[in-house]
Design an enzyme around this catalytic site. Structure first.
Site, short mmCIF file in Angstrom:
data_model
loop_
_atom_site.label_atom_id
_atom_site.label_comp_id
_atom_site.label_asym_id
_atom_site.label_seq_id
_atom_site.Cartn_x
_atom_site.Cartn_y
_atom_site.Cartn_z
N ASP A 289 38.22 52.87 75.18
CA ASP A 289 37.22 52.53 76.93
C ASP A 289 36.49 53.65 76.49
O ASP A 289 36.65 54.94 77.04
CB ASP A 289 37.89 51.91 77.81
CG ASP A 289 36.41 51.55 78.08
OD1 ASP A 289 36.96 50.50 79.19
OD2 ASP A 289 36.30 52.44 78.70
N SER A 290 35.24 53.58 76.60
CA SER A 290 34.27 54.33 76.49
C SER A 290 34.18 55.48 77.89
O SER A 290 33.63 56.60 77.89
CB SER A 290 32.70 54.25 75.69
OG SER A 290 31.85 53.50 76.58
N SER A 291 34.62 54.91 78.50
CA SER A 291 34.89 55.71 80.56
C SER A 291 35.52 56.70 80.25
O SER A 291 36.10 57.50 80.61
CB SER A 291 35.24 55.14 81.63
OG SER A 291 34.74 53.60 81.35
N THR B 52 34.43 47.60 74.31
CA THR B 52 34.04 45.82 74.50
C THR B 52 34.02 45.10 72.71
O THR B 52 34.64 44.19 72.10
CB THR B 52 33.35 45.27 75.32
OG1 THR B 52 33.64 46.26 76.51
CG2 THR B 52 33.03 43.30 75.48
N ASP C 54 29.59 51.41 78.09
CA ASP C 54 29.85 52.39 79.81
C ASP C 54 28.57 53.63 79.55
O ASP C 54 28.69 54.30 79.83
CB ASP C 54 30.90 52.00 80.17
CG ASP C 54 31.39 50.97 80.59
OD1 ASP C 54 30.20 49.83 80.48
OD2 ASP C 54 32.61 50.77 80.78
N THR D 285 14.71 63.34 88.48
CA THR D 285 14.43 62.74 89.53
C THR D 285 15.47 61.08 90.17
O THR D 285 16.11 60.84 89.08
CB THR D 285 13.06 60.82 89.89
OG1 THR D 285 13.12 60.47 90.73
CG2 THR D 285 12.95 61.31 88.60
N GLN D 286 16.15 60.94 90.79
CA GLN D 286 16.64 59.39 91.83
C GLN D 286 16.41 58.30 91.25
O GLN D 286 16.50 57.18 90.70
CB GLN D 286 17.19 59.22 92.99
CG GLN D 286 17.68 60.94 93.41
CD GLN D 286 18.24 60.70 94.91
OE1 GLN D 286 17.99 59.64 95.63
NE2 GLN D 286 18.56 61.35 95.33
N CYS D 287 14.63 58.41 91.32
CA CYS D 287 14.16 57.32 90.15
C CYS D 287 14.17 56.82 89.03
O CYS D 287 14.52 57.59 87.81
CB CYS D 287 12.51 57.61 90.44
SG CYS D 287 11.66 57.95 92.43
#
Ligand code: ASP
Length: 346
Positions: A60-62, A16, A93, A278-280
């Site tokens: 685009d960084s994706s 962007t 991103d 971890t997902q945290c």
């Protein structure tokens, strides 16, 4: 370029930040970074020599992938002796992935590499791109007793400077798009830039040695209540997979069902590496704190402590890419190699 001015190389990859509003058509078009000083005359106040190199086809960084990381690393390597610092303009991103990957690839780095981007295009009213770019250049050129002030890979976004491999994009809406949940910020930008030197990697005399090889034969197994044996098996038995990040609950916990532990155990016996992350958002894996993590520890799942997913993925790719032996990879995964995780002793 005059010899006495500090020299900054700006590498534009896309995102962007690279868009500007065409005053005639009112539509977005790529900003011409080659005429940076004309478009941002304030940069002259720094008395820096700034050179711009742009990706031939900004992305685009994706669309970023390890080949692009290698291109960026190559540009840094080729220009390393010519410049005092590097600023990489990048879409937000996947910026945390690129910053993490570069931190592992650029062995012996002792100059600043600052990634930045923006949430609003450069030419748009209220853009954050202008401030981010100016501040990133200021940080990349900053010195302390004649040495680079921040000799590591970082991300500058809004008013904070983060260690690149401790960073995560957490917000699509606000200018403060990034966070470093498990490590102190490296600097706070206000009227002045306040550096937190205790958290910045210290300057070391060293020689840059780029490790280009990344092995993408990895997988991520994100646990959720009710996950089926077929799903777990599909991930663990992905063709050619060598390393799997296990995104666990809380402090590194997973179901204790016999089938689940057995399939992980089988994969580990086949020399597949399983890395507990971890997902945290914040905090660390603590093996053995609960029965539900004890079993993972016993079968040889590697403790990822407080590493973030972006750093875990790129670290695994990097270590597998170096063709180290199995034990050396496991040891490196459980230790900090570029400040990407906190290792607890005792
Ligand atoms: N999609 C864009 C990118 O990552 C968003 C941004 O630049 O912030 O390239």
């Amino acid at each position: 370029m005059s010899e006495d001015r500090r020299k900054i190389l700006l590498i534009y990859t896309g995102g962007t930040i690279g868009m500007a509003v065409d005053p005639f058509t009112n539509s977005l078009r790529p900003f011409d970074f080659h005429h940076l000083k004309e478009q941002i005359p304030e940069l002259d106040q720094f008395n820096l020599a700034i050179k711009v190199i742009s990706f031939k086809d900004p992305i685009d960084s994706s669309n970023m992938n390890p080949d692009h990381w290698k291109n960026i690393a190559k540009l840094i390597e080729m220009n390393y002796h010519l410049f005092d610092g590097f600023v990489i303009l990048h879409g937000s991103d996947t910026m945390a992935y690129t910053a993490s990957a570069l931190s592992f690839m650029l062995k012996g780095l002792n100059k600043p590499v600052v990634l930045t981007g923006s949430q609003l295009p450069m030419g748009q009213l209220r853009t954050d791109g202008r401030e981010n770019l100016i501040t990133a250049i200021e940080i990349a050129s900053a010195t302390n007793n004649g040495k680079p002030r921040v000799p590591e890979v970082t991300i500058l976004f809004e008013d904070e400077l983060y260690r690149g491999n401790r960073t995560h994009k957490y917000n699509t809406e606000y200018f403060e798009a990034f966070d470093s949940p498990n490590y102190n910020i490296l600097a706070k930008v206000g009227v002045n830039i306040k550096y937190f030197d205790n958290y910045i990697l210290p300057y070391k005399e060293d020689t840059l040695n780029v490790n280009y090889d990344m092995d993408c034969n990895i997988q991520v197994l994100f646990l959720y209540p009710g996950i089926s044996k077929a799903s777990v098996n599909a991930i663990l038995n992905t063709p050619n997979v060598k390393g799997i990040i296990l995104k666990t609950f809380g402090s590194g916990n997973a179901p204790t069902d016999e089938w689940f532990i057995d399939v992980l155990d089988e994969a580990i016996k086949k020399e597949k590496i399983i890395y507990n992350v971890t997902q945290c958002e914040t905090g660390s894996v603590k093996p053995g704190m609960y029965e539900t993590s004890k079993k993972l520890e016993l079968i040889g799942v590697v403790n990822g402590a407080d590493i973030l997913i972006e750093a875990a993925i790129t670290k695994l790719m990097h270590l597998l890419g170096q063709q180290y032996n199995h034990d050396k990879i496991i040891k490196a995964l459980s230790e900090s190699i570029k400040g990407e995780m906190t290792t607890y002793h005792g």
